[in-house]
Design a protein around this motif. Structure first.
Motif, PDB file in Angstrom:
ATOM      1  N   GLN A 122       0.832  -1.213   0.000  1.00  0.00           N
ATOM      2  CA  GLN A 122       0.000   0.000   0.000  1.00  0.00           C
ATOM      3  C   GLN A 122       0.863   1.258   0.000  1.00  0.00           C
ATOM      4  OE1 GLN A 122      -2.369  -0.516   3.521  1.00  0.00           O
ATOM      5  NE2 GLN A 122      -3.963  -1.678   2.470  1.00  0.00           N
ATOM      6  N   ILE A 123       1.909   1.258   0.813  1.00  0.00           N
ATOM      7  CA  ILE A 123       2.777   2.434   0.898  1.00  0.00           C
ATOM      8  C   ILE A 123       3.503   2.661  -0.424  1.00  0.00           C
ATOM      9  CG2 ILE A 123       4.832   3.376   2.032  1.00  0.00           C
ATOM     10  CD1 ILE A 123       3.818   1.970   4.626  1.00  0.00           C
ATOM     11  N   VAL A 124       4.041   1.612  -1.005  1.00  0.00           N
ATOM     12  CA  VAL A 124       4.753   1.741  -2.281  1.00  0.00           C
ATOM     13  C   VAL A 124       3.792   2.179  -3.384  1.00  0.00           C
ATOM     14  CG1 VAL A 124       5.987   0.442  -4.074  1.00  0.00           C
ATOM     15  CG2 VAL A 124       6.630   0.189  -1.665  1.00  0.00           C
ATOM     16  N   ALA A 125       2.594   1.629  -3.402  1.00  0.00           N
ATOM     17  CA  ALA A 125       1.609   1.984  -4.430  1.00  0.00           C
ATOM     18  C   ALA A 125       1.170   3.444  -4.320  1.00  0.00           C
ATOM     19  CB  ALA A 125       0.394   1.070  -4.333  1.00  0.00           C
ATOM     20  N   SER A 126       1.257   4.018  -3.125  1.00  0.00           N
ATOM     21  CA  SER A 126       0.833   5.410  -2.942  1.00  0.00           C
ATOM     22  C   SER A 126       2.012   6.387  -2.955  1.00  0.00           C
ATOM     23  CB  SER A 126       0.033   5.559  -1.644  1.00  0.00           C
ATOM     24  OG  SER A 126       0.857   5.286  -0.526  1.00  0.00           O
ATOM     25  N   GLY A 127       3.100   5.999  -3.598  1.00  0.00           N
ATOM     26  CA  GLY A 127       4.224   6.908  -3.761  1.00  0.00           C
ATOM     27  C   GLY A 127       5.417   6.619  -2.873  1.00  0.00           C
ATOM     28  N   GLY A 128       5.326   5.614  -2.022  1.00  0.00           N
ATOM     29  CA  GLY A 128       6.471   5.231  -1.209  1.00  0.00           C
ATOM     30  C   GLY A 128       6.627   5.978   0.098  1.00  0.00           C
ATOM     31  N   ARG A 129       5.611   6.768   0.476  1.00  0.00           N
ATOM     32  CA  ARG A 129       5.681   7.525   1.719  1.00  0.00           C
ATOM     33  C   ARG A 129       4.397   7.390   2.510  1.00  0.00           C
ATOM     34  NH1 ARG A 129       9.194  12.615   1.164  1.00  0.00           N
ATOM     35  NH2 ARG A 129      10.500  12.080  -0.614  1.00  0.00           N
ATOM     36  N   LEU A 131      11.216   0.277   5.631  1.00  0.00           N
ATOM     37  CA  LEU A 131      10.894   1.697   5.758  1.00  0.00           C
ATOM     38  C   LEU A 131      11.982   2.407   6.540  1.00  0.00           C
ATOM     39  CD1 LEU A 131       7.109   1.745   6.839  1.00  0.00           C
ATOM     40  CD2 LEU A 131       8.031   2.175   4.560  1.00  0.00           C
ATOM     41  N   THR A 132      12.126   3.697   6.261  1.00  0.00           N
ATOM     42  CA  THR A 132      13.007   4.558   7.038  1.00  0.00           C
ATOM     43  C   THR A 132      12.140   5.651   7.659  1.00  0.00           C
ATOM     44  OG1 THR A 132      14.823   4.185   5.501  1.00  0.00           O
ATOM     45  CG2 THR A 132      15.002   6.099   6.940  1.00  0.00           C
ATOM     46  N   PRO A 133      12.229   5.838   8.985  1.00  0.00           N
ATOM     47  CA  PRO A 133      11.429   6.883   9.635  1.00  0.00           C
ATOM     48  C   PRO A 133      12.161   8.218   9.657  1.00  0.00           C
ATOM     49  CG  PRO A 133      12.509   5.562  11.304  1.00  0.00           C
ATOM     50  CD  PRO A 133      12.912   4.987   9.958  1.00  0.00           C
ATOM     51  N   PHE A 134      11.407   9.300   9.467  1.00  0.00           N
ATOM     52  CA  PHE A 134      11.937  10.656   9.584  1.00  0.00           C
ATOM     53  C   PHE A 134      10.989  11.439  10.480  1.00  0.00           C
ATOM     54  CE2 PHE A 134      13.446   9.097   5.510  1.00  0.00           C
ATOM     55  CZ  PHE A 134      14.794   9.426   5.546  1.00  0.00           C
ATOM     56  N   LYS A 135      11.481  11.883  11.634  1.00  0.00           N
ATOM     57  CA  LYS A 135      10.649  12.698  12.522  1.00  0.00           C
ATOM     58  C   LYS A 135      10.554  14.091  11.929  1.00  0.00           C
ATOM     59  CE  LYS A 135      10.910  10.606  17.003  1.00  0.00           C
ATOM     60  NZ  LYS A 135       9.700  10.864  17.730  1.00  0.00           N
ATOM     61  N   THR A 136       9.340  14.532  11.661  1.00  0.00           N
ATOM     62  CA  THR A 136       9.146  15.869  11.102  1.00  0.00           C
ATOM     63  C   THR A 136       8.965  16.899  12.208  1.00  0.00           C
ATOM     64  OG1 THR A 136       6.786  15.462  10.856  1.00  0.00           O
ATOM     65  CG2 THR A 136       8.176  14.984   8.952  1.00  0.00           C
ATOM     66  N   ASN A 137       8.490  16.448  13.366  1.00  0.00           N
ATOM     67  CA  ASN A 137       8.436  17.268  14.574  1.00  0.00           C
ATOM     68  C   ASN A 137       8.246  16.320  15.754  1.00  0.00           C
ATOM     69  OD1 ASN A 137       5.594  16.871  15.060  1.00  0.00           O
ATOM     70  ND2 ASN A 137       5.180  18.363  13.452  1.00  0.00           N
ATOM     71  N   ILE A 138       7.931  16.852  16.920  1.00  0.00           N
ATOM     72  CA  ILE A 138       7.890  16.018  18.130  1.00  0.00           C
ATOM     73  C   ILE A 138       6.836  14.914  18.076  1.00  0.00           C
ATOM     74  CG2 ILE A 138       6.342  17.480  19.473  1.00  0.00           C
ATOM     75  CD1 ILE A 138       8.343  16.953  21.850  1.00  0.00           C
ATOM     76  N   SER A 139       5.752  15.118  17.329  1.00  0.00           N
ATOM     77  CA  SER A 139       4.675  14.124  17.343  1.00  0.00           C
ATOM     78  C   SER A 139       4.390  13.487  15.992  1.00  0.00           C
ATOM     79  CB  SER A 139       3.384  14.770  17.865  1.00  0.00           C
ATOM     80  OG  SER A 139       2.963  15.779  16.976  1.00  0.00           O
ATOM     81  N   ASP A 140       5.080  13.882  14.941  1.00  0.00           N
ATOM     82  CA  ASP A 140       4.799  13.366  13.601  1.00  0.00           C
ATOM     83  C   ASP A 140       6.018  12.635  13.031  1.00  0.00           C
ATOM     84  OD1 ASP A 140       2.558  14.865  14.082  1.00  0.00           O
ATOM     85  OD2 ASP A 140       2.862  16.273  12.441  1.00  0.00           O
ATOM     86  N   VAL A 141       5.724  11.582  12.278  1.00  0.00           N
ATOM     87  CA  VAL A 141       6.783  10.801  11.631  1.00  0.00           C
ATOM     88  C   VAL A 141       6.367  10.517  10.192  1.00  0.00           C
ATOM     89  CG1 VAL A 141       8.113   8.650  11.654  1.00  0.00           C
ATOM     90  CG2 VAL A 141       7.379   9.673  13.821  1.00  0.00           C
ATOM     91  N   GLU A 142       7.294  10.730   9.279  1.00  0.00           N
ATOM     92  CA  GLU A 142       7.071  10.330   7.887  1.00  0.00           C
ATOM     93  C   GLU A 142       7.941   9.115   7.614  1.00  0.00           C
ATOM     94  OE1 GLU A 142       8.037  11.778   3.404  1.00  0.00           O
ATOM     95  OE2 GLU A 142       7.277  13.290   4.779  1.00  0.00           O
ATOM     96  N   TYR A 143       7.321   8.094   7.058  1.00  0.00           N
ATOM     97  CA  TYR A 143       8.039   6.877   6.701  1.00  0.00           C
ATOM     98  C   TYR A 143       8.227   6.853   5.193  1.00  0.00           C
ATOM     99  CZ  TYR A 143       6.811   5.333  11.394  1.00  0.00           C
ATOM    100  OH  TYR A 143       6.675   5.245  12.746  1.00  0.00           O
ATOM    101  N   GLN A 144       9.431   6.442   4.773  1.00  0.00           N
ATOM    102  CA  GLN A 144       9.711   6.327   3.348  1.00  0.00           C
ATOM    103  C   GLN A 144      10.179   4.909   3.059  1.00  0.00           C
ATOM    104  OE1 GLN A 144      12.419   9.386   2.072  1.00  0.00           O
ATOM    105  NE2 GLN A 144      11.105  11.018   2.828  1.00  0.00           N
ATOM    106  N   ALA A 145       9.659   4.345   1.980  1.00  0.00           N
ATOM    107  CA  ALA A 145      10.052   2.987   1.585  1.00  0.00           C
ATOM    108  C   ALA A 145      11.514   2.981   1.158  1.00  0.00           C
ATOM    109  CB  ALA A 145       9.169   2.503   0.440  1.00  0.00           C
ATOM    110  N   THR A 146      12.232   1.979   1.607  1.00  0.00           N
ATOM    111  CA  THR A 146      13.619   1.791   1.194  1.00  0.00           C
ATOM    112  C   THR A 146      13.638   1.016  -0.122  1.00  0.00           C
ATOM    113  OG1 THR A 146      13.805  -0.312   2.365  1.00  0.00           O
ATOM    114  CG2 THR A 146      14.377   1.690   3.610  1.00  0.00           C
ATOM    115  N   ASP A 147      14.810   0.918  -0.717  1.00  0.00           N
ATOM    116  CA  ASP A 147      14.941   0.106  -1.931  1.00  0.00           C
ATOM    117  C   ASP A 147      14.548  -1.341  -1.646  1.00  0.00           C
ATOM    118  OD1 ASP A 147      15.784   2.281  -3.399  1.00  0.00           O
ATOM    119  OD2 ASP A 147      17.922   1.822  -3.183  1.00  0.00           O
ATOM    120  N   LYS A 148      14.928  -1.825  -0.468  1.00  0.00           N
ATOM    121  CA  LYS A 148      14.573  -3.192  -0.071  1.00  0.00           C
ATOM    122  C   LYS A 148      13.053  -3.338   0.046  1.00  0.00           C
ATOM    123  CE  LYS A 148      15.424  -6.580   3.597  1.00  0.00           C
ATOM    124  NZ  LYS A 148      16.115  -6.820   4.877  1.00  0.00           N
TER     125      LYS A 148
END
Length: 66
Positions: free
Chosen positions: A11-18, A39-56
């Protein structure tokens, strides 16, 4: 790895990988994908996280999705 993990990475990859999560939500299912290296997590602020699909993660989504 569970069937739910494969479904979620597809689902994540099909919707753009994020996937953006905001606020106080249960991120356990995303953390499992981080532990698998999908997935790789990126904290955008104290309460939010954006996950990005890795090549794997992208490779697994394509391979297991066929």
């Amino acid at each position: 790895m569970q069937d739910e993990d494969l479904k979620l990475i597809r689902q994540i990859v099909a919707s753009g990988g994020r996937k953006y999560t905001a606020g106080n939500v249960d991120r356990g299912r995303y953390d499992r994908l981080v532990d698998l290296g999908w997935l790789t997590p990126f904290k955008t602020n104290i309460s939010d996280v954006e996950y990005q699909a890795t090549d794997k993660g992208r490779a697994v989504a394509v391979a297991k999705g066929s």
